[in-house]
Scaffold this motif. Structure first.
Motif, PDB file in Angstrom:
ATOM      1  N   LEU A  84       0.828  -1.211   0.000  1.00  0.00           N
ATOM      2  CA  LEU A  84       0.000   0.000   0.000  1.00  0.00           C
ATOM      3  C   LEU A  84       0.863   1.262   0.000  1.00  0.00           C
ATOM      4  N   PHE A  85       0.383   2.280  -0.734  1.00  0.00           N
ATOM      5  CA  PHE A  85       1.059   3.579  -0.820  1.00  0.00           C
ATOM      6  C   PHE A  85      -0.002   4.672  -0.726  1.00  0.00           C
ATOM      7  N   PRO A  86       0.203   5.667   0.131  1.00  0.00           N
ATOM      8  CA  PRO A  86      -0.845   6.667   0.338  1.00  0.00           C
ATOM      9  C   PRO A  86      -0.658   7.950  -0.466  1.00  0.00           C
ATOM     10  N   HIS A 137      10.548  14.800   0.290  1.00  0.00           N
ATOM     11  CA  HIS A 137      11.689  13.912   0.521  1.00  0.00           C
ATOM     12  C   HIS A 137      11.336  12.813   1.512  1.00  0.00           C
ATOM     13  N   ASP A 138      12.126  11.727   1.446  1.00  0.00           N
ATOM     14  CA  ASP A 138      11.857  10.554   2.280  1.00  0.00           C
ATOM     15  C   ASP A 138      12.291  10.743   3.721  1.00  0.00           C
ATOM     16  N   GLY A 139      13.116  11.769   3.978  1.00  0.00           N
ATOM     17  CA  GLY A 139      13.624  11.995   5.317  1.00  0.00           C
ATOM     18  C   GLY A 139      13.401  13.434   5.749  1.00  0.00           C
ATOM     19  N   PRO A 172      11.036  -0.515   4.394  1.00  0.00           N
ATOM     20  CA  PRO A 172      11.630   0.821   4.358  1.00  0.00           C
ATOM     21  C   PRO A 172      12.196   1.135   2.974  1.00  0.00           C
ATOM     22  N   SER A 173      11.690   2.237   2.402  1.00  0.00           N
ATOM     23  CA  SER A 173      12.081   2.620   1.034  1.00  0.00           C
ATOM     24  C   SER A 173      12.885   3.910   1.035  1.00  0.00           C
ATOM     25  N   ASP A 174      13.308   4.336   2.222  1.00  0.00           N
ATOM     26  CA  ASP A 174      13.886   5.669   2.412  1.00  0.00           C
ATOM     27  C   ASP A 174      15.371   5.761   2.085  1.00  0.00           C
ATOM     28  N   ALA A 207      14.567   7.853 -12.839  1.00  0.00           N
ATOM     29  CA  ALA A 207      13.532   8.629 -13.534  1.00  0.00           C
ATOM     30  C   ALA A 207      12.243   7.824 -13.660  1.00  0.00           C
ATOM     31  N   PHE A 208      12.321   6.515 -13.449  1.00  0.00           N
ATOM     32  CA  PHE A 208      11.151   5.667 -13.638  1.00  0.00           C
ATOM     33  C   PHE A 208      10.141   5.759 -12.495  1.00  0.00           C
ATOM     34  N   TYR A 209      10.454   6.544 -11.459  1.00  0.00           N
ATOM     35  CA  TYR A 209       9.479   6.737 -10.369  1.00  0.00           C
ATOM     36  C   TYR A 209       8.510   7.888 -10.657  1.00  0.00           C
ATOM     37  N   GLY A 210       8.689   8.549 -11.798  1.00  0.00           N
ATOM     38  CA  GLY A 210       7.889   9.737 -12.104  1.00  0.00           C
ATOM     39  C   GLY A 210       6.385   9.568 -11.904  1.00  0.00           C
ATOM     40  N   ASP A 225      16.251  16.636  -5.977  1.00  0.00           N
ATOM     41  CA  ASP A 225      16.190  15.220  -6.322  1.00  0.00           C
ATOM     42  C   ASP A 225      16.631  14.393  -5.113  1.00  0.00           C
ATOM     43  N   LYS A 226      16.676  13.075  -5.287  1.00  0.00           N
ATOM     44  CA  LYS A 226      16.939  12.188  -4.155  1.00  0.00           C
ATOM     45  C   LYS A 226      18.320  11.544  -4.233  1.00  0.00           C
ATOM     46  N   ARG A 227      19.230  12.194  -4.983  1.00  0.00           N
ATOM     47  CA  ARG A 227      20.519  11.551  -5.236  1.00  0.00           C
ATOM     48  C   ARG A 227      21.462  11.537  -4.042  1.00  0.00           C
ATOM     49  N   TYR A 229      20.580  10.278  -1.246  1.00  0.00           N
ATOM     50  CA  TYR A 229      20.330   9.028  -0.498  1.00  0.00           C
ATOM     51  C   TYR A 229      20.035   7.820  -1.363  1.00  0.00           C
ATOM     52  N   GLN A 230      19.445   8.018  -2.541  1.00  0.00           N
ATOM     53  CA  GLN A 230      19.238   6.867  -3.420  1.00  0.00           C
ATOM     54  C   GLN A 230      20.497   6.633  -4.259  1.00  0.00           C
ATOM     55  N   MET A 231      20.652   5.389  -4.754  1.00  0.00           N
ATOM     56  CA  MET A 231      21.915   5.011  -5.400  1.00  0.00           C
ATOM     57  C   MET A 231      22.075   5.586  -6.799  1.00  0.00           C
ATOM     58  N   VAL A 256      15.267  -4.982  -5.145  1.00  0.00           N
ATOM     59  CA  VAL A 256      16.012  -4.191  -6.119  1.00  0.00           C
ATOM     60  C   VAL A 256      14.992  -3.333  -6.854  1.00  0.00           C
ATOM     61  N   LYS A 257      15.336  -2.068  -7.053  1.00  0.00           N
ATOM     62  CA  LYS A 257      14.366  -1.129  -7.605  1.00  0.00           C
ATOM     63  C   LYS A 257      15.078   0.004  -8.328  1.00  0.00           C
ATOM     64  N   PRO A 258      14.688   0.408  -9.546  1.00  0.00           N
ATOM     65  CA  PRO A 258      13.603  -0.150 -10.357  1.00  0.00           C
ATOM     66  C   PRO A 258      13.914  -1.556 -10.833  1.00  0.00           C
ATOM     67  N   GLN A 281       8.749  -3.672 -10.075  1.00  0.00           N
ATOM     68  CA  GLN A 281       8.454  -3.160 -11.414  1.00  0.00           C
ATOM     69  C   GLN A 281       7.722  -1.839 -11.195  1.00  0.00           C
ATOM     70  N   VAL A 282       8.445  -0.737 -11.292  1.00  0.00           N
ATOM     71  CA  VAL A 282       7.937   0.537 -10.785  1.00  0.00           C
ATOM     72  C   VAL A 282       6.975   1.205 -11.763  1.00  0.00           C
ATOM     73  N   SER A 283       6.437   2.324 -11.290  1.00  0.00           N
ATOM     74  CA  SER A 283       5.394   3.039 -12.018  1.00  0.00           C
ATOM     75  C   SER A 283       5.774   3.365 -13.461  1.00  0.00           C
ATOM     76  N   THR A 321       4.327  -5.274  -8.279  1.00  0.00           N
ATOM     77  CA  THR A 321       3.898  -4.772  -9.586  1.00  0.00           C
ATOM     78  C   THR A 321       2.463  -4.254  -9.560  1.00  0.00           C
ATOM     79  N   TYR A 322       2.238  -3.208 -10.351  1.00  0.00           N
ATOM     80  CA  TYR A 322       0.886  -2.666 -10.533  1.00  0.00           C
ATOM     81  C   TYR A 322       0.069  -3.572 -11.462  1.00  0.00           C
ATOM     82  N   PHE A 323       0.753  -4.486 -12.147  1.00  0.00           N
ATOM     83  CA  PHE A 323       0.089  -5.390 -13.091  1.00  0.00           C
ATOM     84  C   PHE A 323      -0.501  -6.618 -12.400  1.00  0.00           C
TER      85      PHE A 323
HETATM   86  C1  PBG Z   1       9.436   6.580  -1.928  1.00  0.00           C
HETATM   87  C2  PBG Z   1       9.001   5.519  -2.864  1.00  0.00           C
HETATM   88  C3  PBG Z   1       9.093   5.639  -4.246  1.00  0.00           C
HETATM   89  C4  PBG Z   1       8.554   4.479  -4.775  1.00  0.00           C
HETATM   90  C5  PBG Z   1       8.139   3.670  -3.717  1.00  0.00           C
HETATM   91  N1  PBG Z   1       8.435   4.328  -2.537  1.00  0.00           N
HETATM   92  C6  PBG Z   1       9.569   6.729  -5.127  1.00  0.00           C
HETATM   93  C7  PBG Z   1      10.682   7.585  -4.735  1.00  0.00           C
HETATM   94  O1  PBG Z   1      11.671   7.130  -4.168  1.00  0.00           O
HETATM   95  O2  PBG Z   1      10.562   8.770  -5.012  1.00  0.00           O
HETATM   96  C8  PBG Z   1       8.456   4.235  -6.248  1.00  0.00           C
HETATM   97  C9  PBG Z   1       7.379   3.373  -6.710  1.00  0.00           C
HETATM   98  C10 PBG Z   1       7.091   3.452  -8.166  1.00  0.00           C
HETATM   99  O3  PBG Z   1       7.666   4.246  -8.931  1.00  0.00           O
HETATM  100  O4  PBG Z   1       6.225   2.675  -8.572  1.00  0.00           O
HETATM  101  N2  PBG Z   1       9.657   6.258  -0.639  1.00  0.00           N
END
Ligand code: PBG
Length: 333
Positions: A84-86, A137-139, A172-174, A207-210, A225-227, A229-231, A256-258, A281-283, A321-323
């Motif tokens: 779930l994502f709000p 931001h995540d933090g 945790p996705s932060d 960029a695939f999280y857009g 951007d989130k660079r 903390y994200q890889m 692993v994501k994306p 499999q991201v958005s 996956t959303y699928f």
């Molecule tokens: C953020 C979070 C993101 C996704 C899941 N949790 C995006 C981001 O880091 O900005 C991406 C999910 C998706 O693109 O489907 N905590």
């Protein structure tokens, strides 16, 4: 005329087993089944709400009662779990994202409603502050920086609140350092020894999280951007170090994501650790396939199933996956 084909190498006819459907099935090295899916669901406050998301045709923001229906559908299709994502609009956001710690927030209400109606479905909670902060931001943002340790303290509280609401997997996705160990200790101290942690271990600044950011209401508010903390997508050895740390800190599974852009990472992680490994499999991956299909540029169902198979071939145990529902239906025919 009896020609001798491929003289000397008659066994090298790799096309032989491809000639019939039964044989292709028999020779298949991997399988995709609904058991492999965690269905990504976007929530929004309301009643009877199914709100389209422009960049994700076929995905809707669901109010908690509609999420309950989705959970029932998932169960009937054999999908084991939902993630779930709000969605939060700009008015519901604050500098420090306090709503994350509200035990009656949208995530917690939806989790309780789903668990009441469908107790046997697995529920995964995204842990991060981005749905709740006014900077996206995540933090926590202090003097222009995302601060690590202060954020981790909040994430631990967020995780405990989610566990109390009925979530089974804390995810945790932060990408803060040290959060898996801190969350594990916090959950255990609160009596939640059996609540799992799936670490977004190798999460790239992508960029695939857009479309997702549009879906949860972050795109308009995200500053920068989130660079930090994200890889960096240039790195792969670093992914192994991230995964090693998260497993050492007590993660039950890693992600692993994306997904498709990182199949090489999925394979390296699986080979190096043999731990339960999931791909998201991201958005943006969803959007690409759906958009091309809508334009008649590719066969959407075939592309969906092929992409899901590729995760299994790369070594993933499962896919967020959303699928999920569409794929489970397609596999059932
Ligand atoms: C953020 C979070 C993101 C996704 C899941 N949790 C995006 C981001 O880091 O900005 C991406 C999910 C998706 O693109 O489907 N905590």
């Amino acid at each position: 005329m009896n020609k001798i084909p491929l003289a000397g190498f008659p066994a090298l006819r790799l096309r032989r087993p491809r000639q019939s459907a039964w044989s292709r099935r028999l020779y298949a090295e991997n399988k995709v089944s609904p058991d492999d899916f965690i269905w990504a669901i976007v929530l929004k406050d309301g009643q009877g709400l199914r709100e389209p998301i422009a960049a994700m045709p076929g995905v809707f923001r669901l109010s908690p009662d509609e999420a309950v229906k989705a959970a029932k559908l998932a169960q009937s299709l054999g999908i084991p779990a939902l993630a779930l994502f709000p969605y939060t609009d700009a008015d519901g956001r604050t500098p420090d994202g306090e709503e994350a710690l509200n035990p009656d927030n949208l995530m917690c209400r939806a989790a309780r409603a789903i668990k009441d109606a469908v107790p046997d479905i697995g529920l995964m909670a995204d842990v991060a502050l981005d749905p709740y902060t006014d900077h996206g931001h995540d933090g926590l943002l202090r003097h222009g920086e995302i601060v690590n340790d202060e954020t981790v303290d909040i994430l631990v509280q967020q995780s405990i609140i989610q566990a109390r609401a009925g979530f089974d997997i804390i995810a945790p996705s932060d990408m803060m350092d040290g959060r898996v160990a801190a969350i594990r200790a916090g959950l255990d101290a609160d009596g939640f020894q059996n609540i799992q942690i799936m670490a977004y271990a190798a999460k790239y600044a992508s960029a695939f999280y857009g479309p997702y950011r549009e879906a949860i209401g972050s795109s308009g508010v995200l500053k920068g951007d989130k660079r930090s903390y994200q890889m960096n997508p240039a790195n792969s050895d670093e992914a192994l170090r991230e995964v090693a740390l998260d497993l050492a800190e007590g993660a039950d599974s890693v992600m692993v994501k994306p997904g498709l852009p990182c199949l090489d990472i999925v394979r390296r992680v699986k080979d190096a650790f043999g731990a339960p490994t999931f791909a998201f499999q991201v958005s943006g991956e969803y959007a690409m396939i759906r958009a091309a299909a809508q334009n008649g540029w590719l066969d959407g169902e075939a592309a969906m199933l092929e992409s899901l198979m590729s995760f299994k071939r790369a070594g993933a145990n499962g896919v967020i996956t959303y699928f999920a529902a569409d794929a489970a239906k397609a596999l059932d025919i």
